[in-house]
Write an enzyme that holds these catalytic residues in place. Structure first.
Site, PDB file in Angstrom:
ATOM      1  N   HIS A 104       0.915  -1.141  -0.001  1.00  0.00           N
ATOM      2  CA  HIS A 104      -0.315  -0.041   0.066  1.00  0.00           C
ATOM      3  C   HIS A 104       0.778   1.137  -0.023  1.00  0.00           C
ATOM      4  O   HIS A 104       0.465   2.169   0.786  1.00  0.00           O
ATOM      5  CB  HIS A 104      -1.105   0.090   1.095  1.00  0.00           C
ATOM      6  CG  HIS A 104      -1.951  -1.086   1.204  1.00  0.00           C
ATOM      7  ND1 HIS A 104      -2.524  -1.323   2.562  1.00  0.00           N
ATOM      8  CD2 HIS A 104      -2.437  -1.943   0.300  1.00  0.00           C
ATOM      9  CE1 HIS A 104      -3.198  -2.302   2.230  1.00  0.00           C
ATOM     10  NE2 HIS A 104      -3.361  -2.835   1.037  1.00  0.00           N
ATOM     11  N   PRO A 105       1.835   1.348  -0.840  1.00  0.00           N
ATOM     12  CA  PRO A 105       2.618   2.688  -0.827  1.00  0.00           C
ATOM     13  C   PRO A 105       1.899   3.700  -1.036  1.00  0.00           C
ATOM     14  O   PRO A 105       0.846   3.836  -2.161  1.00  0.00           O
ATOM     15  CB  PRO A 105       3.619   2.244  -1.951  1.00  0.00           C
ATOM     16  CG  PRO A 105       3.144   1.485  -2.795  1.00  0.00           C
ATOM     17  CD  PRO A 105       2.069   0.495  -1.882  1.00  0.00           C
TER      18      PRO A 105
END
Length: 553
Positions: free
Chosen positions: A483-484
């Site tokens: 989930h960057p």
């Protein structure tokens, strides 16, 4: 560029969108609704007409397919015992929405109220809820929280999940956690079954929901295998894009705006390649500084977590997916009637909880997967080749990590992957709350409903008991949950942000960033839904601004 590459004539469009991912597909659809507007969508990857993309559980294969995936790796990370992290990112129509685990989570209302409080008017939850509802075709039906006429299908899977999910939910309740039938409803807090973005047994990605219907429009041009090398400027105004397609260097002009929707990794990379970033990063690489913007690539955030692995007394998905006859049976079930384990994600149960009463809202996400697998390498998820024994996983990840990393180019070559420095667990508070989360997993496991099915705790193992031992295990086994975000963050001042509240790059004209990189703070849970919401919100603002400029209503 190499000598043998040749340039071709320049085309002109009103809007040029870089990246056909979760937000880019939404933008292409919404901006092309006006037949008088010419829109170009550029995507470095290819078509999403791929079996491993369309079959929901196929993401286990797509995670490692270079035809669909950038397959990035981070720098060795001190906070997780010096390991690099494997970062799959979608390189295909639909972007990461074409290779993700499909869990649909909007985020907590407080997440977006925090965005607004940071100086970003228009981004509070009450203002965003109508946009979320506009997105959705929630098969559970419409109510004050859910929409049912939108392009993105959201499916409830309570009647399809593995029977062991009932043990997990009963155990969580026995441990004092509340049940929640809809994490996207009035509150996110509690435990329940996840909703996923599938439609009639197929993945419903941003490409499926938004782009596929829009491609029928003559005013929308979609070009795949188009690797953007830089944004073109006239002074401080973005006027076009240069990209490589095959052996040709091509350029296109944008009469209204260039919109960067390449994601948390590629959006800052393209800005830096275009001379927008920290001069200390750009000048040593021989890149002329067009605009000093020190926050480009900074503020990197990601959710991280770990699993507790159990041997089960009762059959799990391992017993279905491991033997050839089991795979044949569920394969036929999927091909014939589009149901069964292959039509789902392995992340079936879960929840959002507070690990201690001091937290004003949930700080940890829970996961229950009725399958287990040993990760031979960081990020490996051999979903169709689980462990040979009956096993399952309970996992956690942090909702609001305090640790921050960075993404910077390491070369002026657009084909070179950037340097990703995640700085996982560099903040002691992140470690402390994961320790609390690990203890919560053990409390859940100790309840009667879980003891009915647990044969043995394999990882971390019963020998790991003290806080010091637990923390050592956390650092050794914690990894990204993919989930960057935050690397072109939104805020009122260029000194602390890259874009303003209308997603315009500070100090430049004709250029916006519209994707998860604009998140000032990471949202709670999976990021695909808020990324698509940013696409909807971005399109709305672009059209509003265009109407003001032209005097149209």
């Amino acid at each position: 560029m190499k000598q043998w590459m040749r340039e071709t004539r320049m085309d002109s469009f009103d809007y040029v969108i870089i990246g056909a991912g979760s937000a880019g597909c939404v933008l292409a659809s919404r901006l092309s609704e006006n037949p008088g507007t010419r829109v170009l969508l550029l995507e470095a990857g290819g078509s999403d007409l791929n079996f491993w993309v369309r079959m929901p559980i196929g993401y286990g294969k797509a995670f490692h397919d270079a035809k669909l995936n950038w397959k990035y790796s981070t720098e060795p990370d001190a906070g997780t015992t010096g390991k690099p992290a494997y970062w799959p990112r979608g390189k295909v129509l639909g972007g990461s929405s074409s290779i993700n685990a499909m869990v649909y989570i909007r985020g907590q209302a407080g997440d977006f109220d925090d965005w607004a409080a940071l100086g970003n008017p228009g981004w509070s939850f009450d203002e965003l809820l109508p946009i979320y509802r506009r997105m959705e075709d929630n098969l559970a039906g419409e109510d004050e929280w859910r929409g049912c006429d939108g392009p993105l299908t959201v499916s409830n899977i309570e009647d399809s999940v593995h029977p062991l999910c009932a043990n997990y939910l009963a155990a969580a309740e026995a441990a004092g956690l509340a049940r929640n039938s809809d994490f996207n409803g009035a509150t996110q807090e509690g435990v329940g079954i996840y909703q996923i973005t599938t439609r009639r047994g197929f993945r419903c990605s941003a490409a499926t929901a938004y782009l596929q219907p829009a491609r029928k429009r003559r005013n929308l041009d979609v070009r795949t295998r188009a690797h953007v090398t830089r944004i073109l400027f006239r002074g401080k105004r973005a006027v076009g894009v240069e990209y490589l397609q095959g052996t040709e260097v091509k350029q296109v002009t944008a009469r209204a705006e260039v919109i960067l929707s390449a994601g948390a990794v590629n959006s800052p990379q393209i800005l830096q390649l275009s001379g927008i970033g920290d001069p200390a990063t750009l000048k040593p690489l021989g890149i002329d500084v067009l605009h000093a913007a020190p926050m480009v690539g900074q503020n990197l955030q990601d959710h991280v977590g770990f699993d507790h692995l159990y041997k089960s007394k009762k059959p799990t998905l391992n017993d279905v997916l491991r033997p050839w006859w089991g795979r044949l049976r569920v394969g036929l079930q999927y091909v014939l009637i589009r149901t069964g384990p292959l039509s789902l994600s392995v992340n079936q149960g879960g929840g959002f909880v507070r690990t201690n009463p001091a937290h004003s809202r949930p700080n940890i996400q829970l996961y229950f997967s009725p399958v287990s697998y040993t990760r031979a390498q960081p990020g490996k998820r051999a979903l169709m080749s689980p462990d040979v024994f009956s096993g399952f996983l309970m996992g956690v990840s942090n909702c609001h990590p305090k640790s921050r990393g960075s993404i910077d180019i390491r070369s002026a070559d657009p084909a070179a992957p950037p340097k990703i420095v995640p700085n996982y667990l560099s903040c002691d508070e992140d470690v402390s709350e994961l320790l609390e989360a690990g203890n919560m997993l053990r409390r859940i496991a100790a309840t009667a409903p879980m003891q009915d099915i647990i044969a043995q705790e394999l990882k971390p193992g019963p020998q790991i008991t003290s806080d010091a031992e637990m923390i050592a295990d956390i650092r050794a086994r914690t990894g990204t949950v993919f989930h960057p975000c935050g690397t072109c963050s939104m805020g009122p001042a260029q000194e602390s942000a890259v874009v303003d509240a209308r997603l315009r790059v500070h100090g430049l004209d004709g250029l916006r960033v519209v994707d998860a990189s604009i998140f000032p703070r990471i949202t709670s849970g999976n990021l695909n839904a808020p990324s698509m919401m940013v696409g909807e919100k971005g399109a709305q603002m672009i059209l509003q601004d265009a109407a003001r400029i032209t005097g149209l209503s």
